[in-house]
Design a protein around this motif. Sequence first.
Motif, short mmCIF file in Angstrom:
data_model
loop_
_atom_site.label_atom_id
_atom_site.label_comp_id
_atom_site.label_asym_id
_atom_site.label_seq_id
_atom_site.Cartn_x
_atom_site.Cartn_y
_atom_site.Cartn_z
N GLY A 49 -12.73 -1.05 -3.74
CA GLY A 49 -13.18 -1.89 -4.83
C GLY A 49 -14.67 -1.80 -5.15
N LYS A 50 -15.42 -1.02 -4.41
CA LYS A 50 -16.86 -0.89 -4.62
C LYS A 50 -17.17 0.41 -5.36
CE LYS A 50 -18.04 -4.48 -2.07
NZ LYS A 50 -18.80 -5.60 -2.52
N ASN A 51 -18.11 0.34 -6.30
CA ASN A 51 -18.51 1.53 -7.04
C ASN A 51 -19.21 2.51 -6.10
OD1 ASN A 51 -17.67 0.17 -9.34
ND2 ASN A 51 -19.71 -0.57 -9.82
N VAL A 52 -18.75 3.76 -6.10
CA VAL A 52 -19.35 4.78 -5.25
C VAL A 52 -20.07 5.83 -6.09
CG1 VAL A 52 -18.90 6.61 -3.56
CG2 VAL A 52 -17.68 4.42 -3.40
N VAL A 53 -19.37 6.38 -7.08
CA VAL A 53 -19.96 7.47 -7.86
C VAL A 53 -19.40 7.45 -9.29
CG1 VAL A 53 -18.22 9.20 -7.22
CG2 VAL A 53 -20.53 9.95 -7.78
N GLY A 54 -20.27 7.77 -10.23
CA GLY A 54 -19.86 7.92 -11.61
C GLY A 54 -19.94 9.39 -11.99
N ILE A 55 -19.14 9.78 -12.96
CA ILE A 55 -19.13 11.16 -13.44
C ILE A 55 -19.24 11.10 -14.96
CG2 ILE A 55 -17.78 13.29 -13.64
CD1 ILE A 55 -16.36 12.52 -11.03
N GLY A 56 -20.15 11.90 -15.52
CA GLY A 56 -20.26 11.88 -16.97
C GLY A 56 -20.98 13.08 -17.53
N GLY A 57 -20.77 13.30 -18.80
CA GLY A 57 -21.41 14.40 -19.48
C GLY A 57 -22.46 13.90 -20.46
N PHE A 58 -23.54 14.64 -20.55
CA PHE A 58 -24.62 14.35 -21.48
C PHE A 58 -24.84 15.60 -22.32
CE2 PHE A 58 -25.07 11.39 -18.05
CZ PHE A 58 -25.49 10.22 -18.66
N LYS A 59 -25.77 15.56 -23.21
CA LYS A 59 -26.00 16.69 -24.11
C LYS A 59 -26.34 17.97 -23.35
CE LYS A 59 -28.85 18.20 -27.95
NZ LYS A 59 -30.03 17.92 -28.77
N ASP A 60 -27.28 17.88 -22.41
CA ASP A 60 -27.78 19.08 -21.74
C ASP A 60 -27.29 19.26 -20.31
OD1 ASP A 60 -29.31 19.82 -23.99
OD2 ASP A 60 -30.87 18.40 -23.41
N PHE A 61 -26.54 18.30 -19.79
CA PHE A 61 -26.07 18.40 -18.41
C PHE A 61 -24.89 17.48 -18.18
CE2 PHE A 61 -29.34 15.15 -18.57
CZ PHE A 61 -28.78 14.09 -17.86
N PHE A 62 -24.18 17.70 -17.09
CA PHE A 62 -23.16 16.76 -16.62
C PHE A 62 -23.61 16.31 -15.24
CE2 PHE A 62 -21.90 21.02 -15.50
CZ PHE A 62 -21.30 20.95 -14.26
N THR A 63 -23.11 15.17 -14.81
CA THR A 63 -23.73 14.57 -13.64
C THR A 63 -22.78 13.76 -12.78
OG1 THR A 63 -25.59 13.17 -12.97
CG2 THR A 63 -24.42 12.51 -14.94
N LEU A 64 -23.19 13.62 -11.52
CA LEU A 64 -22.66 12.62 -10.62
C LEU A 64 -23.79 11.62 -10.43
CD1 LEU A 64 -21.25 14.86 -7.73
CD2 LEU A 64 -19.88 13.52 -9.33
N TRP A 65 -23.50 10.33 -10.48
CA TRP A 65 -24.53 9.38 -10.09
C TRP A 65 -23.96 8.50 -9.00
CZ3 TRP A 65 -22.47 9.40 -14.99
CH2 TRP A 65 -21.71 8.30 -15.37
N PHE A 66 -24.68 8.46 -7.91
CA PHE A 66 -24.27 7.73 -6.72
C PHE A 66 -24.90 6.33 -6.79
CE2 PHE A 66 -23.89 12.14 -5.62
CZ PHE A 66 -22.73 12.21 -4.85
N PHE A 67 -24.06 5.32 -6.76
CA PHE A 67 -24.55 3.96 -6.91
C PHE A 67 -25.48 3.54 -5.77
CE2 PHE A 67 -21.02 4.11 -9.79
CZ PHE A 67 -21.48 3.37 -10.88
N LYS A 68 -25.25 4.07 -4.58
CA LYS A 68 -26.13 3.78 -3.43
C LYS A 68 -26.77 5.07 -2.93
CE LYS A 68 -23.67 -0.39 -2.12
NZ LYS A 68 -22.91 -1.10 -1.08
N GLY A 69 -27.13 5.92 -3.87
CA GLY A 69 -27.67 7.24 -3.57
C GLY A 69 -28.96 7.22 -2.79
#
Length: 196
Positions: A49-69
């Motif tokens: 139930g806790k956010n760990v990682v998001g995945i998304g695309g942007f204009k110039d890159f795609f990414t992982l963002w770690f909530f507790k990175g």
Amino acid sequence: MAKKAEGHQYEWQRNHLWEDEITILKNIAEEAGLIETVKWGGIVYTYKGKNVVGIGGFKDFFTLWFFKGVFLNNKAGVLINANEENTKSLRQWRFTHKKDIDSNLVLQYLLEAVEIENAGLEVKPEKKQTVIPALLQDALDKNKDLALAFNQLAPYKQREYCEHIAGAKREETRLSRLEKCTDGILKGKGLNDKYR
């Protein structure tokens, strides 16, 4: 195996530019045992139930963002803080090509993120100090009813008024803002209550 959130369509604006790449990242997240969901219009993977990682695309890159990175070892040096002024915990890993994805390394980072969640690590929010602008302080000193009402506001509401008044560049704009804010303060309302 990860479960896909039912009944949701992804609204992340640039995912269509990186469909194959995002699918690869999603498959790795599934391999790590994370659960897929949609939050804030984007793909987010959770653990217990806790956010760990998001995945998304942007204009110039795609990414992982770690909530507790901030807690990740980052031995490979791939993580960045995309917004130094506002981001304390979030860290982002940007990719510009499918060939940039090292599946084993991504999996290591995801598994470490799960360990961080299991350990209960978190960044505590800093208490923000409210700085009352001189113009408002002068008004509070001259009007006891205004001072009483202001002091009864929640700290975040006090801060909203202070930042709003102090944020004006010109003196006449600060005076105008103070005049407009006085009624709300006396009524015990926050500056942004109508949006809540």
